[in-house]
Structure formats: C-alpha cells, structure tokens
Design a protein around this motif. Structure first.
Motif, PDB file in Angstrom:
ATOM      1  N   VAL A 288       0.853  -1.172   0.000  1.00  0.00           N
ATOM      2  CA  VAL A 288       0.000   0.000   0.000  1.00  0.00           C
ATOM      3  C   VAL A 288       0.895   1.229   0.000  1.00  0.00           C
ATOM      4  O   VAL A 288       1.753   1.388   0.855  1.00  0.00           O
ATOM      5  N   GLU A 289       0.708   2.055  -0.991  1.00  0.00           N
ATOM      6  CA  GLU A 289       1.596   3.190  -1.205  1.00  0.00           C
ATOM      7  C   GLU A 289       1.725   4.066   0.034  1.00  0.00           C
ATOM      8  O   GLU A 289       2.798   4.538   0.372  1.00  0.00           O
ATOM      9  N   LEU A 290       0.597   4.230   0.699  1.00  0.00           N
ATOM     10  CA  LEU A 290       0.547   5.141   1.840  1.00  0.00           C
ATOM     11  C   LEU A 290       1.479   4.682   2.970  1.00  0.00           C
ATOM     12  O   LEU A 290       1.908   5.477   3.785  1.00  0.00           O
ATOM     13  N   PHE A 291       1.788   3.400   3.000  1.00  0.00           N
ATOM     14  CA  PHE A 291       2.543   2.874   4.129  1.00  0.00           C
ATOM     15  C   PHE A 291       3.934   2.413   3.720  1.00  0.00           C
ATOM     16  O   PHE A 291       4.466   1.481   4.275  1.00  0.00           O
TER      17      PHE A 291
ATOM     18  N   ASN B 175      -3.986  -4.589  -9.069  1.00  0.00           N
ATOM     19  CA  ASN B 175      -4.793  -3.467  -8.609  1.00  0.00           C
ATOM     20  C   ASN B 175      -5.346  -3.653  -7.210  1.00  0.00           C
ATOM     21  O   ASN B 175      -5.865  -2.718  -6.625  1.00  0.00           O
ATOM     22  N   LEU B 176      -5.263  -4.862  -6.704  1.00  0.00           N
ATOM     23  CA  LEU B 176      -5.886  -5.128  -5.414  1.00  0.00           C
ATOM     24  C   LEU B 176      -4.831  -5.145  -4.318  1.00  0.00           C
ATOM     25  O   LEU B 176      -3.828  -5.841  -4.417  1.00  0.00           O
ATOM     26  N   GLN B 177      -5.076  -4.350  -3.308  1.00  0.00           N
ATOM     27  CA  GLN B 177      -4.204  -4.389  -2.143  1.00  0.00           C
ATOM     28  C   GLN B 177      -5.021  -4.744  -0.918  1.00  0.00           C
ATOM     29  O   GLN B 177      -6.190  -4.370  -0.819  1.00  0.00           O
ATOM     30  N   LEU B 178      -4.396  -5.455  -0.035  1.00  0.00           N
ATOM     31  CA  LEU B 178      -5.051  -5.781   1.230  1.00  0.00           C
ATOM     32  C   LEU B 178      -4.261  -5.090   2.323  1.00  0.00           C
ATOM     33  O   LEU B 178      -3.039  -5.197   2.371  1.00  0.00           O
ATOM     34  N   LEU B 179      -4.967  -4.394   3.178  1.00  0.00           N
ATOM     35  CA  LEU B 179      -4.292  -3.617   4.210  1.00  0.00           C
ATOM     36  C   LEU B 179      -4.743  -4.122   5.569  1.00  0.00           C
ATOM     37  O   LEU B 179      -5.931  -4.112   5.874  1.00  0.00           O
TER      38      LEU B 179
ATOM     39  N   LEU C  73      -4.022  -3.190   9.141  1.00  0.00           N
ATOM     40  CA  LEU C  73      -3.427  -2.324  10.159  1.00  0.00           C
ATOM     41  C   LEU C  73      -3.551  -2.983  11.521  1.00  0.00           C
ATOM     42  O   LEU C  73      -4.528  -3.686  11.784  1.00  0.00           O
TER      43      LEU C  73
END
Lengths: 658, 404
Positions: A305-308, A613-617, A619
């Motif tokens: 995930v780009e954000l992380f 295209n699918l990411q699993l996040l 947290l």
C-alpha cells in the motif's frame, strides 16, 4: 612519564572543585569508608583540602551538569534498593578481572575513542579540546551523566601512579588520553566554545562510527553510548587502589540517581532524552543496511500500500518454517530469545503486557547463560548482545512501545552496573532488576489499575469493551468477584477476533456477556453506560495508541455521550506524539484479510491477491484522539488525557532507574 | 383471481424467509407483481381507480407485513397507488377542462365548478404549487375539501366519457416506466460521477452496492484515475465482493478491515456509500457500520455522499429506526456454533442465558451526518428530501394499515 604524571596531579584540583560546590559534603570529609553505605559524598571529600572553590567552568553544558549533580549530591541518601547496597558491599571484589578487558584492543580503543579520541587524532599539541569535548559528550550522553564524571575524577586521584602502568602497556592512544585529558583540564579553563563545538562533533562522529563497527547491532545509539562510562572507568585499572574509588562511584551514583526524580535536567540532557526517530522503510540505504544484518529472511509483500511505504511490509507466511528450520543453527541468538521471536511471529504471544513479559523473561534467561568473552567487558558486550536480540525480535515483529520502554530500562541498568561487581553478581543483579520491573511495573501496576477501575463500576452498569485487554479482563473479573451486578458487551473485529477468547473466559466465569462485531457498535451503544478500553501506549499528547478499532469505539461512545475509560500501565506511556494512525503503525499479514474463518461460503478474494490493482491492508494499531477519552486509569491514579505528559515527565525518568 | 394470489403468496413467503433481500431486487419484483395484478384485475365499469387502489392496498399490506424492514416494497406499493391516482386525476382534469371549455356560455351548474376546483386543488396538492394555482386556491372555497371525498362527486360525471380500459392501460404504462427507472437508475446516477470525482481522489466505501460500483466505474471510464478503499463490511463481507468487481474493472482498490476505518479516513477525500433506504427526514438506513463511517467522516470533514435510486426513497419518518427498521441476523455469522455451543447452555439463576449475540443488519445514519444525496434526478442535500417525497407519494397512502 613524568610529564604525564605531573598533569595527572593537576587534574585533581579540578575534580575537587567540582565536588567542592556541594556545601554539606565537607562535613563528611572523613576518610572514605568503602563498606558503609553512608553518604556517598565521601568521594568528594578528599578534595576538601584542595584549593579555593574555583570558578565554575565556562558554560558548556557538561559543566552545567557537573555543577548540578554536585549540588544534588547532598540530598538524603536512603539507599534506593537492596541492589545498590549489595553493590557497595561487594567492595572486596578484585577488579583484576577487568584488567585483561581493559587492555584488550577493542575495549581500550573504544575507551580511547570515548575519552581521548579527540587528541589522538589531533596529536599532542592541542589535546585539551578533544578531551573537553569528550567530557561533554560523555556527560551529555546520559540523562544523568553527571555523576559518571565525578566518579571518574574521583577515581583518578588514587590512580595517578597507576597511569604509568597503563601507559606502558596500552596502545599509544590511551596514554595520550590520560595525559591529554589532564592537560586540557588544566590549560583550557575558558576556551572559546566555538572550536570546541567543532571538535566535539568530529570526535562524536568518530566515536559513533567506531561504536557501530564494534557493536555491529542495529540503531543502538543509546546502547553504544551507555557503556562509555564503564569503559572510562576501566581505563586505569589498578587492582588494589581502584577498589576504593569505585565504591565511591557507587555511592555517588546512588546519590545522583536518588535525586533525579525531583530535578529537571538541563536542556541538553533533555534533548538526549527525546527518542530518536524510528526507522523509515522508504529510506533505501538504511533498509539495505538493515537487511544485510537481519537474521530473518523477509519477503516483501507483493502489493504494497503506497501510503505505508515507510513501514515494513513483509510476508509473514514464509518466515516461520524457515526460522523453525534454523533453530539449531542460529548461533548468536539465545534459544529463549529465539523461541520468543518465533512466538511473536506466529502470533502465539500477543498483547502488550504478555509480549513485554515474555521478552524480559527471555532476556533474563539469556543473561543467566551469558558469560562475557575473555576480551570484553560485561557491560559493553552484554549491551551489544541485547541489542542484537532486540533487532532479531524487531525482525520477527516490530516492537511495541511498552517493549521499547522495557528495553530502555534494561540497557540503562546494564550501563549502570557498578564495576565492582563480579560477572556473577552483575548477572544476578540484572536478573533481579528484570524481575522487579515485571512485578512492579506490570503486575503490581495492573493490580493498582484494577483497584481504581473497580470503583467506577456500579450495579446495573452495562460495560463495553473492545478486543481483549488483559487489564480490562481482570477489572471485569474482579468486579464480578466483588458481587457487582453488571453486564458486559464484548465488541470484536476481524481479523484477530481476540474478543472471542475474552468472551470465552468471561462467560466461563459466569459473567453476563453480549458479543457483537465492531460495525454494530452504534447499534449497541444505546444501552452502554461505560466503555473500558485497553491501550498499547498512551502518547504524551494524550493520544491513545491501541489495537485498531479502538478509535472507532471511542468515537461512537463519544457521539453517544458515553464515558470512555482507558486502562494503561504507566510503563507504557511514551513521550512521543502522534496525530494520525499513518505515520507510525504496524502492518499485519495482508493475507488474513481475504480469509474468513468458519465462513467457507465467503471467498470472494480467492485467487485475487495476485492482481496488481488489489491491495489488502491489515493495520494493527490506530491512534485515538484525546478528546474521545474521558479518563485514563493508570497506576498513578485516574487522570485526564491532558495529564499524560506530566506523568511522562515526572515519573518517566524514574522508570528507567527504579 | 386465484392465480394472482398464488404469485403474491409466493413472493410473500420468499420475503418472509428472507430469500429475497436487497432494495433493488425487492423493488423490481414488487413492481412486476403489481403490474401483473393490475393487468389481471377485472375492474368494475364504475369507480375503476378506487377498485384498483383497494386491490393494490390489500396486496401491498401483505407484502409489507412479510418483511417490514424491506422498505422498498412499501415504497413501490405507494408509488403505484400514487400512479393510479395520478392517472385517474389526469382523466378528471381533462374532463373538467373539456367541460370548462364547453361551459363558456354561463350555463355552469354548481357541481362542475366544485369538481373543477377540486381537480385543481388536488393537482396543487400533488405537485409543487404554481403561483397561478395558489391564486386560484385563494378564491376557491372548495380547496378545503379532501380529494377522496370529492371523488364520488365527479366520478359520476367522468363516467360519461368512454375511458374504462384506458385507465388500466395508462397505469400499466406508468408502472412499466417505474420498472424501467428501477433498472436504469444506476446509469442515471453514474452520469453524475465525473462531476464529483476528480483525478487522484481517494474514496472510501463500505460494503457492496451496485449503485456505488456503477458510479465509480463511470468515473473510471472517463479516464479518471483514483483509488478506492473498501471496508469489508462484516459480517456479510460484501466489501470484498465489491473490491473484486472493481479490480476486475481495472480500479485501484484496497481492502481494509472495518476497524481501520477511523485510521484511514484522514487520508480519504470522499466517502461514497449505497444505502438500503432513505427516510423522509433525510436519514438513511444503510448497511451496519455506516454510522461509524459517517461519524468518522464528520470528524475529519470528509464529505459523506449517498448514491441512491428514487425507489429507495421512503416517505416515512423514522422512529427508533435502529430497532424498528432493523433485521437481526444469525449469530452463526459471528461465532461458529461448534466452538461456542457449550456456552449456549450457561445460564444464570433465572434461566436467562449468559451469552447473547447481537448481529444487526442495518445502521441508521441521522441526516446531519449525510452531506449529499445523488439520485437519478440529481443531487440533493438531506434537508430537501422531505420535499422529494411529495413528488412521488400521495399523502393518503403513507399509512398502510397493517392487518394484525
């Protein structure tokens, strides 16, 4: 030789001046009594017959420290712990064991770097600056570095003859250090602080480099600096004579540590206290470095995930079998530590307290089986060892903040080990320290929290809790034992479903429970009278850092005007601040998102994990803003979130030194 | 007409057993069923509309009672009733206007005036009143009369026109249009997408909604590139389904757990959700978890946008909607029965079980948390919804008496 000895004698006055500033010390000017635990000021007393109280050295920060600490010395001196008394009693110990280690190339070079590196590089002509810088550095590298300084100087008195010995045996850097430091102290009373600064930084840089090379462990700036004091002391090793001064050192440290609670340390020291920045995983070079060192072979997750990007995103599935296979090959890791690491990795141990206790116990075991290699000092080598364990554990699972605090405590204890202790005694004292930390800071603290929290539960209450917090569970069970009639709502969320285990235990004990998932929290909140939450950490801006979803529950409770009580032991408090849940967090295994246990019919994402295209996040934590928290229940009492920084400041220091 | 009753019973039982769920499906099925009913209904030569309304109400009550939480069923029933009234009214006004034209020569009898006034007043009641109508009404004494009371007055008159079969045909035509609307509302809503989604936007959604999917895909087709976070929507996990469909269409999507909503919302530009029903006050009944998302969005100032077809617009005001308009689902979705079966027996002294499991299906989100409604007619704020109600429903039908 003589030239060098002469300055040696000159250094003493300076030491005395320093000590001299503490007025009541004079009264104790009797001969130092090594065995008694009486006022530690004795170390300063020899200086009583020295020259007039000299002017305060120029306002470098180190000198500030000196001054402060010397003033502080006279404070009441009830021995803080049995431990210290024990160390004092150990006076009969023969420091010959230190001898070889001090002479060993690594240790001595390290020491020289710490103390005398400056001149070594510059040559004799201007030795003073370097040393000065180093003094400053040594002092400033500790929150309470001051007494180390005094200790060192005190010891230098008797050691004067000894210097010759060291000069003879030791590598060229060392004798220069001895002489150099003396010279500098004598000559440079008031040098311009500008060039000094420069030198300091240079010396410091070198010191750091060398420390890293020597101690080959990850980001352990504090770790590498900590042993400096030990090394310094061991530089002039003289069996018979050293005994006395070192005991004084102990006393001094007792005194100094005694008062630390009351005083605010000077600015520089406080700066040192600030936690250094965490590793950012989008920093390529550092990640590469860390990888080379790592034990655990980590595979990067496929769809990050780009954000992380700044957080480690690894696949967990592949590590466990790999590590298990290596169990018997892994030499540097103690089996107990290795076991705990595997348990972290597989998720068998989770929850702040459980993880912290497991880690400390593993360290305890490792310390018990530890024996310092022939050429190294215990203090330094053990710190390096612990650091390598810690970096292994980090590879298994990122540390929680509570664990970070515990490690800080342990390293400080190691660094503060009195040099008079034999290896066995040192190990025993460390083990008892760990035991004490576990019992006082974790177990007793939880008990105190329970006592406080139970007063907030009344008949007819409906209490909501989220996830599975050990403290909250004990509160509920205790309240039930007291015969209070209440109902518990356990809110749970994927993927961990910790709440199910809590539910099992609570229902097993006969509590009336309702179970639901986090989405239904606004449905259930109508009936709730109080929310009890656990926390992984409370940050000093009042933000509660806890398992993911806590913020949602607190927010909904706030919207429904229900009080939110957060239960958190004070050892989990941290001076860091955080505003969102993005900057610092932990990412769990993404695959568990797509797998839903017990619901085979739901498999929408099977085979889709490879799609770009699918990411699993997944947290692990989130940050609850302080406005959602009505009260934080801690072992220091029940406080509003705004009081957290006060606790961190007033008691945080003490925690490191209990 | 027994064959119709068979059809009705079939759907009623499916609704009762929760075999058919979801606003779209139930709305379409209801409309189709009622269309069949209307076409097969033999209407008496006189008072056709009233007879039709009677039949539809009767069947509607059964359907609504079968699953009261499927508000779309009630919406469709009411809308068909409204259609019948409208069609009938248009006949009346046509007649009246015809009469008006013919009665230029002072030869007006009293009854006609009354019925004409009634027709205008009814129209004014149903449509947004024009200035002309307002002026008319002030001069007319008959406005206070209730339209249904007037119906008997003019049917006798209207009957004179040969239009017996025309009413049914018109009604069925209108119902067909309604069904068409239900089927195509997604595309109409999706037309607004490009105006609301910009490049590099980050959108959060919860659960699965076909409207949302079409909406996002429409923006994607217009070459907008943006990122979607999908909360999985426990315990149905429909969000995963949505994510799969979005990925299949080439959208960047990230699946998060529901608990991570608060953590992620600070990086989200817009929340777009589908709903189960929109209440008359602008509150929404939405998949469970929506209220949490809405609160988080409010806290972070993120617009909360609801995409909804007009068939989900419910003319009722919510009263304790969390309980009364909700559905409780099986505990087995949360706890596996094998694991927890031993706890089901734990009881306290008075025999009440120790363990309860709550698994609601819907959440109620109050209107103040919703920033925007995108319907097939355009965008509205939540405070305007009560006004839309007037366009689709007749005040008489709001209360469907349920047989108990």
């Amino acid at each position: 030789m003589d030239t060098r000895r002469a300055p040696r004698t000159v250094i003493d006055p300076k030491v005395r001046h320093v000590g001299f500033f503490a007025p009541p010390e004079r009264s104790h000017s009797g001969p130092p009594d090594p065995i008694s635990s009486s006022p530690p000021l004795t170390d300063v007393s020899p200086s009583g017959n020295s020259l007039s109280p000299v002017m305060i050295p120029p306002p470098r920060h180190s000198s500030d420290n000196l001054l402060m600490h010397c003033r502080q010395v006279p404070l009441p001196l009830t021995p803080a712990s049995p431990l210290r008394r024990e160390s004092v009693a150990a006076g009969s110990y023969n420091p010959s064991e230190f001898f070889p280690s001090a002479m060993s190339p690594t240790a001595s070079s390290y020491a020289s770097k710490m103390v005398g590196d400056g001149q070594f590089s510059d040559g004799m002509p201007s030795p003073g600056r370097g040393t000065r810088g180093n003094f400053g550095k040594v002092a400033s590298s500790f929150p309470r570095g001051g007494f180390d300084l005094t200790a060192m100087k005190a010891s230098s008195v008797p050691a004067s003859e000894l210097t010759t010995v060291s000069v003879l045996n030791v590598a060229p850097g060392i004798p220069e250090k001895g002489g150099g430091s003396v010279v500098d102290v004598k000559k440079d009373r008031a040098p311009s602080s500008k060039p000094l600064k420069e030198k300091t930084s240079k010396a410091e840089r070198r010191a750091l480099q060398e420390a890293q090379r020597a101690a080959k462990a990850a980001a352990k700036v504090e770790g590498s600096k900590a042993p400096a004091s030990g090394a310094v002391n061991s530089v002039n090793p003289k069996p018979a004579k050293v005994v006395k001064p070192q005991q004084k050192v102990d006393n001094a440290s007792v005194a100094a540590s005694e008062k630390k609670g009351g005083d605010r340390p000077p600015e520089k020291e406080r700066k040192k206290d600030v936690p250094h920045p965490r590793m950012q995983y989008d920093d390529q070079s550092r990640v590469e470095k860390a990888k080379r060192r790592s034990v655990v072979k980590q595979m990067e997750a496929r769809n990050r995930v780009e954000l992380f990007r700044h957080l480690p995103q690894y696949e967990h599935g592949t590590q466990l079998p790999d590590l298990e296979a290596k169990f018997f090959q892994l030499d540097p890791m103690h089996p107990a530590v290795y076991k705990v690491g595997l348990q972290y990795l597989s998720g068998d141990i989770s929850g702040g307290n459980a993880r912290c206790i497991a880690m400390l116990q593993a360290f305890q075991e490792a310390i018990r089986d530890y024996s310092s290699p022939p050429e190294k000092t215990l203090v330094r080598d053990l710190t390096a060892k612990i650091s390598s364990y810690v970096s292994f554990l980090i590879e298994c699972r990122p540390l929680s903040i509570s664990m970070g605090n515990a490690i800080r405590f342990l390293k400080n204890r190691i660094a503060k080990l009195p040099l008079t202790l034999s290896e066995l005694e040192a190990k025993a004292s460390l083990q008892s320290d760990i035991d004490r930390f576990i019992s006082e800071k974790i177990i007793l603290a939880t008990n105190v929290i329970i006592k406080h929290a139970v007063t907030k539960i009344r008949d007819g209450d409906v209490l909501l809790t989220y996830g599975s917090s050990s403290a909250v569970e004990m509160i509920l069970l205790h309240a039930h034992e007291l015969g209070i009639q209440f109902r518990v709502i356990v809110v749970d969320s994927r993927p961990k479903l910790e709440g199910q285990r809590l539910l099992r235990r609570l229902v097993g004990k006969g509590l009336n429970c309702t179970y639901t998932h986090i989405n239904a929290v606004s449905y259930i909140m109508h009936e709730v009278s109080r929310v009890f939450l656990g926390a992984s950490s409370v940050l000093s801006n009042g933000t509660v850092y806890s398992r993911v979803g806590t913020a949602c529950v607190a927010m909904v409770a706030h919207a429904f005007r229900v009080q939110v009580l957060v239960c958190c032991e004070a050892y989990k408090f941290h001076e860091r601040v955080q505003l969102d849940s993005i900057c610092s967090n932990e990412l769990g295994d993404p695959d568990v998102i797509s797998k839903i246990p017990c619901r085979e019919e739901i498999n929408y994402l099977d085979g889709w994990a490879n799609s770009g295209n699918l990411q699993l996040l997944n947290l692990i934590y989130d940050a609850t803003p302080s406005d959602y928290v009505s009260m934080i229940i801690t072992d220091y009492g029940m406080v509003p979130p705004t009081s957290v920084p006060v606790i961190v400041r007033e008691y945080g220091r003490e925690q490191l030194w209990i | 007409m027994p064959e119709v009753q068979v059809l009705v019973n079939e759907i009623v039982s499916k609704l009762q057993k929760r075999k058919i769920e979801g606003a779209n499906v139930t709305a379409r099925l209801t409309a189709e069923l009622l269309r069949t009913v209307i076409s097969q209904q033999k209407v008496p030569p006189t008072n056709q509309a009233a007879a039709l309304i009677e039949v539809i109400r009767d069947i509607g009550e059964q359907l609504i009672a079968a699953n009261p939480s499927e508000l779309a069923v009630g919406n469709i029933v009411r809308r068909i009733l409204f259609i019948i009234r409208e069609v009938e009214l248009s006949f009346v006004t046509n007649t009246v206007e015809g009469l008006k034209l013919s009665s230029e020569d002072d030869d007006i009898d009293n009854c006609q005036v009354v019925s004409a006034g009634a027709a205008i007043s009814v129209r004014g009641h149903l449509h947004a009143p024009s200035l002309h109508a307002l002026l008319d009404r002030t001069t007319d004494t008959a406005t206070t009369c209730h339209p249904s009371a007037l119906r008997d007055g003019y049917t006798g008159q209207a009957e004179k026109n040969a239009r017996s079969s025309k009413l049914k045909r018109d009604v069925i035509e209108a119902v067909n249009e309604l069904i068409e609307d239900i089927n195509t509302c997604h595309e109409q809503i999706a037309d607004h997408a490009v105006e609301l989604i910009h490049q590099n936007e980050v959108i959060l959604t919860l659960g699965h909604s076909r409207t949302v999917m079409e909406f996002l895909c429409a923006a994607k087709e217009k070459k907008r590139s943006f990122r979607v976070y999908v909360a999985e929507g426990a315990p149905m996990y429909q969000g995963q389904l949505l994510a799969k469909e979005l990925v299949a269409r080439g959208l960047q999507s990230t699946v998060i757990t529901d608990s991570a909503v608060f953590a992620m919302i600070s990086r989200v530009n817009m929340v777009i959700v589908g709903v189960h029903a929109v209440m008359a006050n602008g509150g929404i009944i939405a998949p469970v978890g929506s209220n949490m998302v809405a609160l988080a969005a409010k806290k972070h100032g993120v617009p909360y946008v609801v995409v909804v077809g007009t068939h989900k617009l419910c003319p009722l005001y919510p009263n304790n909607p969390e309980v009364l308009l909700n559905n409780m689902r099986s505990p087995s979705e949360l706890l596996s029965f094998e694991e927890f079966s031993d706890f089901m027996d734990y009881r306290v002294g008075n025999g009440a079980p120790l363990l309860h499991v709550v698994n609601p299906l819907f959440d109620y989100v109050p209107p103040e948390l919703v920033n925007l409604f995108i319907t097939d007619l355009g965008g509205y704020s939540s405070s305007y919804i009560y006004n839309l109600i007037n366009d689709y429903y007749s005040a008489e039908d709001l209360i469907m008496q349920q047989k108990y």
